[in-house]
Motif scaffolding. Structure first.
Motif, short mmCIF file in Angstrom:
data_model
loop_
_atom_site.label_atom_id
_atom_site.label_comp_id
_atom_site.label_asym_id
_atom_site.label_seq_id
_atom_site.Cartn_x
_atom_site.Cartn_y
_atom_site.Cartn_z
N GLU A 133 36.33 1.83 50.93
CA GLU A 133 36.73 2.71 52.19
C GLU A 133 38.18 2.59 52.24
N VAL A 134 39.07 1.87 51.74
CA VAL A 134 40.37 1.83 52.02
C VAL A 134 41.21 2.17 50.67
N GLY A 135 40.45 2.87 49.56
CA GLY A 135 41.12 2.99 48.53
C GLY A 135 41.58 2.07 47.70
N LEU A 155 46.52 -2.72 52.65
CA LEU A 155 45.27 -2.12 52.86
C LEU A 155 43.84 -3.03 52.95
N THR A 175 50.82 0.94 57.55
CA THR A 175 51.43 1.84 56.54
C THR A 175 52.72 1.48 56.13
N GLU A 182 48.01 6.64 50.17
CA GLU A 182 47.36 5.54 50.58
C GLU A 182 47.40 5.80 52.12
N GLU A 184 47.14 8.47 53.86
CA GLU A 184 46.12 9.30 54.10
C GLU A 184 44.76 8.49 54.47
N LYS A 185 44.61 7.49 53.57
CA LYS A 185 43.10 6.83 53.61
C LYS A 185 43.38 5.94 54.90
N ALA A 188 42.46 8.39 57.61
CA ALA A 188 41.08 8.58 57.72
C ALA A 188 40.39 7.65 58.49
N VAL A 189 40.67 6.37 58.01
CA VAL A 189 39.88 5.30 58.62
C VAL A 189 39.97 5.19 60.24
#
Ligand SMILES: Nc1ncnc2c1ncn2[C@@H]1O[C@H](COP(=O)(O)OP(=O)(O)OP(=O)(O)O)[C@@H](O)[C@H]1O
Ligand SMILES: [Mg+2]
Length: 503
Positions: A133-135, A155, A175, A182, A184-185, A188-189
Motif C-alpha cells: 500500500e505504501v509502495g 514509508l 515525506t 513516493e 504521491e503514494k 494517496a494513503v
C-alpha cells in the motif's frame, strides 16, 4: 470536507495546551481542533512546537496545562498506550521503528490484538499487504529495519499506522526524504484514510503537499497557535507570511556562470548498486545536483565519493589527482566532507551540546597542544550557528533536545565548519523550514563563490532545480541524463525522474 461545514462535530479538540522545557516555552496556550474526515496541515518554523503537539497527542509528553476531548468526551492520553486506546495513531518525525527487528515485526509491533499468537505465514502476509500500500512491495518483510534507506524507513512508518485502527492519524513530516513518486503514494494513503472518515493531522515543510491534501491549515509560531485558515482562503505566500512573520523574496540564490577549474571528474566510474558506469564532472564553485526517486541510485554517487559505497572501477579525480578508495574508519581525504542523510547514524551526537557537535569535525584545529580552548571553540561555533540560523542562545544545550529541523541545521553546519573544498551531502534540507532553507541555500552558494564545490543528492526536485548549476537524473539504477540546470524546466525534471514523457 470544506472548512465551515455546519454542524460537523469536532473529532478532536485541544484547548489551552502549554508545555515548557526549562527556558523554552514549546507550547503556549495552544488551541487545535480537527473534524471527522478532515485533513489539517500543521505548519510552522523549525522549533515552533509542531512535534511537541504531536507528542502530547501521542501520549509521549504530558502538557503543563490544557484539556483534550475526542468526539465530545474528555480523554486521558497521558501514555502512548492510552493515546492508542483512544484511537490516535502517529507517524513520528524521528523513526520509532526498532532497527534490529524485521520489517514484519515492526509493522505489527504494538498492534492491539496480540501478534505473538500469529503464525509466521500470517505475519508475512499481513506485512506484505501493508508494504504494498505504501509502495514498498519490493521489500522482503524479513529484512531487518536497520538495512533500509531513510526513505524506506519513512514509508515503513506510514505503513505502520495502516495496521492500526484509528480515528485520528497524525503524520509528522512523512515525506521529508521522499521524492515526488513516493510522496504521491503517501498522499494517496492520506486521502484514503480521510475518505474513510479518519481525521488527519499532517505536518510538513513541503508546502505544495499542503495544497494537494489539506482542508485547513493550522500555523504555529513560537509555540503559539494562530487561527486556522481554510485552504481555499490562503496561498503559499500567505502561509510563509504567517509562518515567518515576514515575506520571503527569493528562495534560491541567483545562478551565475561557473568558470572555475575542473575539481571533480568521474570517468566511467562503476559504482556498486548502479547498473551502468557514470561519467560526470564539477568545477570549482559549482553545485552538482543528483536526483531520482527511491532506488534510482541518485544517492549512490555521493555515497561512493564518500567511501560509503564501493567504487568498482573507472577513474575519480579531485583537483587532478586520483581519489583513492578509503577505509571508512580512516575518514575522507583532506578537504572533502560528507554529510549523511541519517542524523541518527552518523550526522550528529544527540547527547552532546550544540557547540561540541559543531566543533567535532574540526576540533583539532582549535586545539593547541591537544587542549581545546573553550573560548575559541565557542566563538567558532557561534559564527557557524549564525550562518545557519541556529539559535545562538542555545549553544550549550544538547542537540537531542532540538527540533528535527534544527538538528539538521547543526548537522550541515558541522560539516561545513572545516571549510571543505568538496562538500558531499544528501538531503541537505530534510525537515528544514522555508526560511532557514533559503538561508542554507544562500550559504552554500556563498561558499561556492569562494571556491567550494558541492555534490548534492536530493529527493526534492524543486530544491535540485532551484539550487544547482548542473543536474544529473537517475532512474532504476542508471544515470539517464545530465546537463546545465538552465536546460530543465521543473516539470521536465519531475517527468525525467519518474521516467514519464513530458506532457
Ligand atoms: N526534550 C526537550 N527538552 C528541551 N527542549 C525541547 C525538548 N523537546 C522539544 N524542545 C524544544 O521545544 C521547541 C519546540 O520543538 P518541536 O520539536 O515541537 O518543534 P517543531 O515545530 O516540531 O520543529 P521542526 O519543524 O524543526 O520539527 C524547540 O525549541 C525545542 O528545542
Ligand atoms: Mg518537528
Amino acid at each position: 470536507m470544506a472548512d465551515g461545514t455546519p454542524a460537523a462535530p469536532a473529532r478532536l479538540v485541544a484547548t489551552g495546551l502549554s508545555k515548557r522545557y526549562g527556558a523554552v516555552q514549546a507550547l503556549a496556550d495552544v488551541d487545535f481542533d480537527l473534524r471527522p474526515g478532515e485533513v489539517v496541515a500543521l505548519l510552522g518554523e523549525n522549533g515552533a512546537g509542531k512535534s511537541t503537539l504531536v507528542k502530547v497527542l501521542s501520549g509521549l509528553v504530558t502538557p503543563d496545562t490544557g484539556t483534550i476531548t475526542m468526539d465530545g468526551e474528555p480523554v486521558n492520553i497521558s501514555s502512548s498506550a492510552r493515546s492508542q486506546a483512544a484511537g490516535i495513531a502517529v507517524v513520528q518525525q524521528e523513526y520509532s521503528t526498532v532497527g534490529a527487528l524485521s520489517v514484519a515485526e515492526n509493522l505489527v509491533l504494538g498492534k492491539a490484538n496480540s501478534p505473538f499468537l500469529w503464525t509466521r505465514g500470517r505475519l508475512r502476509a499481513e506485512a506484505q499487504a501493508l508494504l504494498g500500500e505504501v509502495g514498498l512491495g519490493h521489500i522482503d518483510p524479513s529484512t531487518k529495519v536497520e538495512e533500509l534507506s531513510v526513505a524506506e524507513m519513512q514509508l515503513l512508518e506510514v505503513a505502520r499506522v495502516l495496521a492500526r485502527e484509528a480515528r485520528v492519524v497524525i503524520f509528522d513530516e512523512p515525506t521529508a526524504a521522499l521524492s515526488d513518486a513516493e510522496t504521491e503514494k503517501v498522499l494517496a494513503v492520506v486521502r484514503g484514510l480521510a475518505a474513510k472518515g479518519i481525521s488527519i493531522v499532517y505536518v510538513t515543510h513541503r508546502l505544495p503537499e499542503v495544497f494537494a491534501i489539506a482542508d485547513r491549515v493550522s500555523i504555529f509560531r513560537n509555540g503559539r497557535s494562530l487561527p486556522s485558515v481554510a485552504i481555499g482562503d490562503i496561498d503559499v505566500a500567505g502561509i510563509i507570511q504567517m509562518m515567518l512573520g515576514r515575506t520571503l523574496e527569493t528562495m534560491y540564490p541567483e545562478r551565475r556562470p561557473v568558470e572555475g577549474d575542473e575539481r571533480l571528474v568521474l570517468r566511467d566510474v562503476v559504482i556498486s548498486g548502479l547498473s551502468a558506469p557514470v561519467s560526470l564532472s564539477a568545477r570549482r564553485g559549482e553545485i552538482l545536483g543528483l536526483t531520482g526517486q527511491l532506488g534510482s541510485g541518485a544517492d549512490l554517487v555521493v555515497k561512493a565519493l564518500a567511501s560509503e559505497t564501493p567504487i568498482l572501477g573507472g577513474v575519480v579525480e579531485v583537483d587532478g589527482s586520483p581519489l583513492k578508495a578509503k577505509d571508512r574508519s580512516k575518514g575522507l581525504a583532506d578537504g572533502i566532507t560528507y554529510c549523511s542523510p541519517d542524523r541518527k547514524r552518523s550526522g550528529i551526537f544527540a547527547g552532546l551540546s550544540i557547540v561540541r557537535n559543531l566543533s567535532s569535525s574540526w576540533l583539532s584545529s582549535v586545539a593547541t597542544a591537544g587542549t581545546v580552548s573553550t573560548r575559541r571553540e565557542r566563538s567558532a561555533a557561534e559564527a557557524l550557528a549564525s550562518a545557519f540560523a541556529i539559535d545562538s542562545k542555545r549553544l550549550g544545550s544538547s542537540v537531542g533536545k532540538l527540533s528535527g529541523g534544527n538538528q539538521q541545521k547543526v548537522a550541515l553546519a558541522k560539516w561545513l565548519g572545516n571549510n571543505p573544498t568538496l562538500f558531499l551531502v544528501e538531503e541537505p534540507t530534510r525537515g528544514v523550514d522555508v526560511g532557514a532553507r533559503s538561508d542554507i541555500y544562500a550559504k552554500l552558494r556563498g561558499l561556492c563563490e569562494q571556491g567550494m564545490t558541492v555534490v548534492v543528492s536530493s529527493s526534492d526536485t524543486n530544491e535540485i532545480h532551484g539550487l544547482c548549476d548542473t543536474i544529473a537524473t537517475f532512474y532504476h539504477g542508471e544515470m539517464v541524463g545530465v546537463g546545465p540546470a538552465d536546460d530543465w524546466t521543473e516539470d521536465a525534471l519531475v517527468a525525467a525522474v519518474m521516467n514519464r514523457s513530458e506532457k
